[in-house]
Design an enzyme around this catalytic site. Structure first.
Site, PDB file in Angstrom:
ATOM      1  N   LEU A  32      38.669  94.015  19.089  1.00  0.00           N
ATOM      2  CA  LEU A  32      39.409  95.256  18.826  1.00  0.00           C
ATOM      3  C   LEU A  32      40.908  95.020  18.864  1.00  0.00           C
ATOM      4  CD1 LEU A  32      37.383  98.087  20.584  1.00  0.00           C
ATOM      5  CD2 LEU A  32      37.693  97.676  18.138  1.00  0.00           C
ATOM      6  N   ASP A  74      33.915  94.415  24.563  1.00  0.00           N
ATOM      7  CA  ASP A  74      33.441  93.448  25.552  1.00  0.00           C
ATOM      8  C   ASP A  74      34.680  92.737  26.116  1.00  0.00           C
ATOM      9  OD1 ASP A  74      31.379  91.871  26.814  1.00  0.00           O
ATOM     10  OD2 ASP A  74      31.535  90.375  25.240  1.00  0.00           O
ATOM     11  N   THR A  75      35.057  91.581  25.609  1.00  0.00           N
ATOM     12  CA  THR A  75      36.305  90.943  26.067  1.00  0.00           C
ATOM     13  C   THR A  75      37.514  91.738  25.586  1.00  0.00           C
ATOM     14  OG1 THR A  75      36.585  89.549  24.107  1.00  0.00           O
ATOM     15  CG2 THR A  75      35.239  88.661  25.906  1.00  0.00           C
ATOM     16  N   GLY A  76      37.357  92.480  24.515  1.00  0.00           N
ATOM     17  CA  GLY A  76      38.461  93.255  23.945  1.00  0.00           C
ATOM     18  C   GLY A  76      39.174  92.522  22.817  1.00  0.00           C
ATOM     19  N   GLY A 113      27.947  95.384  13.465  1.00  0.00           N
ATOM     20  CA  GLY A 113      27.418  96.048  14.655  1.00  0.00           C
ATOM     21  C   GLY A 113      27.562  97.568  14.675  1.00  0.00           C
ATOM     22  N   ASP A 157      30.857  99.038  17.805  1.00  0.00           N
ATOM     23  CA  ASP A 157      29.678  99.249  18.644  1.00  0.00           C
ATOM     24  C   ASP A 157      30.008  99.095  20.122  1.00  0.00           C
ATOM     25  OD1 ASP A 157      30.142  96.524  18.341  1.00  0.00           O
ATOM     26  OD2 ASP A 157      28.092  95.999  17.778  1.00  0.00           O
TER      27      ASP A 157
HETATM   28  P1  IMP Z   1      34.755  91.305  22.121  1.00  0.00           P
HETATM   29  O1  IMP Z   1      35.705  90.727  21.106  1.00  0.00           O
HETATM   30  O2  IMP Z   1      34.402  90.305  23.176  1.00  0.00           O
HETATM   31  O3  IMP Z   1      35.210  92.613  22.704  1.00  0.00           O
HETATM   32  O4  IMP Z   1      33.390  91.496  21.403  1.00  0.00           O
HETATM   33  C1  IMP Z   1      33.158  92.538  20.583  1.00  0.00           C
HETATM   34  C2  IMP Z   1      32.033  92.230  19.631  1.00  0.00           C
HETATM   35  O5  IMP Z   1      31.067  91.345  20.160  1.00  0.00           O
HETATM   36  C3  IMP Z   1      31.323  93.535  19.350  1.00  0.00           C
HETATM   37  O6  IMP Z   1      31.856  94.131  18.196  1.00  0.00           O
HETATM   38  C4  IMP Z   1      29.893  93.105  19.203  1.00  0.00           C
HETATM   39  O7  IMP Z   1      29.643  92.859  17.836  1.00  0.00           O
HETATM   40  C5  IMP Z   1      29.760  91.829  19.970  1.00  0.00           C
HETATM   41  N1  IMP Z   1      29.137  92.029  21.303  1.00  0.00           N
HETATM   42  C6  IMP Z   1      29.750  92.068  22.501  1.00  0.00           C
HETATM   43  N2  IMP Z   1      28.881  92.295  23.501  1.00  0.00           N
HETATM   44  C7  IMP Z   1      27.672  92.417  22.902  1.00  0.00           C
HETATM   45  C8  IMP Z   1      26.348  92.692  23.404  1.00  0.00           C
HETATM   46  O8  IMP Z   1      26.076  92.875  24.616  1.00  0.00           O
HETATM   47  N3  IMP Z   1      25.369  92.758  22.469  1.00  0.00           N
HETATM   48  C9  IMP Z   1      25.583  92.573  21.137  1.00  0.00           C
HETATM   49  N4  IMP Z   1      26.796  92.339  20.630  1.00  0.00           N
HETATM   50  C10 IMP Z   1      27.833  92.248  21.508  1.00  0.00           C
HETATM   51 MG    MG Z   2      31.025  93.571  16.353  1.00  0.00          MG
END
Ligand code: IMP
Ligand code: MG
Length: 186
Positions: A117, A112-114, A54, A109
């Site tokens: 990262l 989102d949930t974190g 991403g 990129d």
């Molecule tokens: P997290 O672990 O939920 O924070 O998700 C992070 C990863 O999910 C990011 O690195 C993105 O690759 C993917 N992601 C989260 N939200 C979106 C979105 O709205 N569009 C596309 N990819 C997303």
């Molecule tokens: Mg990603």
């Protein structure tokens, strides 16, 4: 044939919804982030660790705006299938580069949930970098499930699935120069 062509996707209508950030706005945000990072890092050497797939486009643009003392490494973190997330499936591949004692900038990129990262930061910290900071283009704070430190953010986005400028839906739309909401027919 562009990826947005409904014939190529085998579905209609086109799921590209409202454009949230035009390319011009994205470029300005990347300029600002690079200036802020440069200001903080000074003339220290930096390793930019881009999260594939991403962050590929964002990281490439950011890297080219940072001064000559930045090296590039990549990590892969895949958890998405379509528009759903399954953090328990997260696959992490740490780069071959030696991060010990280095100033590391983790670039993704979107946060989102974190969970992505959080896990990546923990994995990178086991390599004992001199410092670890994190930069994301987009922050979706309404979806946060775990506390994660992000040092630089391009834009805050509402709780909508977004595509373009590296962000995909099922592998599609990374090529869009702008960021739009995904607008799937009900
Ligand atoms: P997290 O672990 O939920 O924070 O998700 C992070 C990863 O999910 C990011 O690195 C993105 O690759 C993917 N992601 C989260 N939200 C979106 C979105 O709205 N569009 C596309 N990819 C997303
Ligand atoms: Mg990603």
């Amino acid at each position: 044939m562009p990826a947005s062509d409904p014939a190529m996707l085998g579905r209609a209508p086109d799921p590209i919804g409202e454009v949230l950030f035009e390319n011009r706005k994205i470029e300005a945000a990347v300029d600002r982030l690079a200036r802020e990072i440069e200001h903080q890092v000074g003339d220290r050497e930096l390793i930019l660790v881009a999260v594939l797939d991403g962050a590929l486009i964002f990281a490439a643009d950011l890297l080219r705006r940072l001064p000559g003392r930045t090296r590039l490494a990549t990590v892969r973190a895949s958890s998405y299938r379509g528009a759903r997330t399954a953090p328990e499936d997260l696959e992490i591949h740490i780069p071959d580069v030696d991060l010990t004692g280095q100033h590391v900038l983790l670039v993704d990129d979107i946060v989102d949930t974190g969970r992505t990262l959080q896990q990546l930061q923990a994995a990178l910290l086991t390599h004992r970098p001199a410092s670890l900071q994190t930069c994301v283009l987009l922050d979706k704070p309404s979806r946060r499930e775990v506390a994660v430190t992000v040092d630089w953010v391009g834009f805050t986005v509402p709780d909508r699935f977004v595509i373009g400028y590296g962000l995909d839906w099922d592998g599609w739309f990374r090529d869009l120069p702008y960021i739009a909401a995904l607008d799937l027919p009900a």
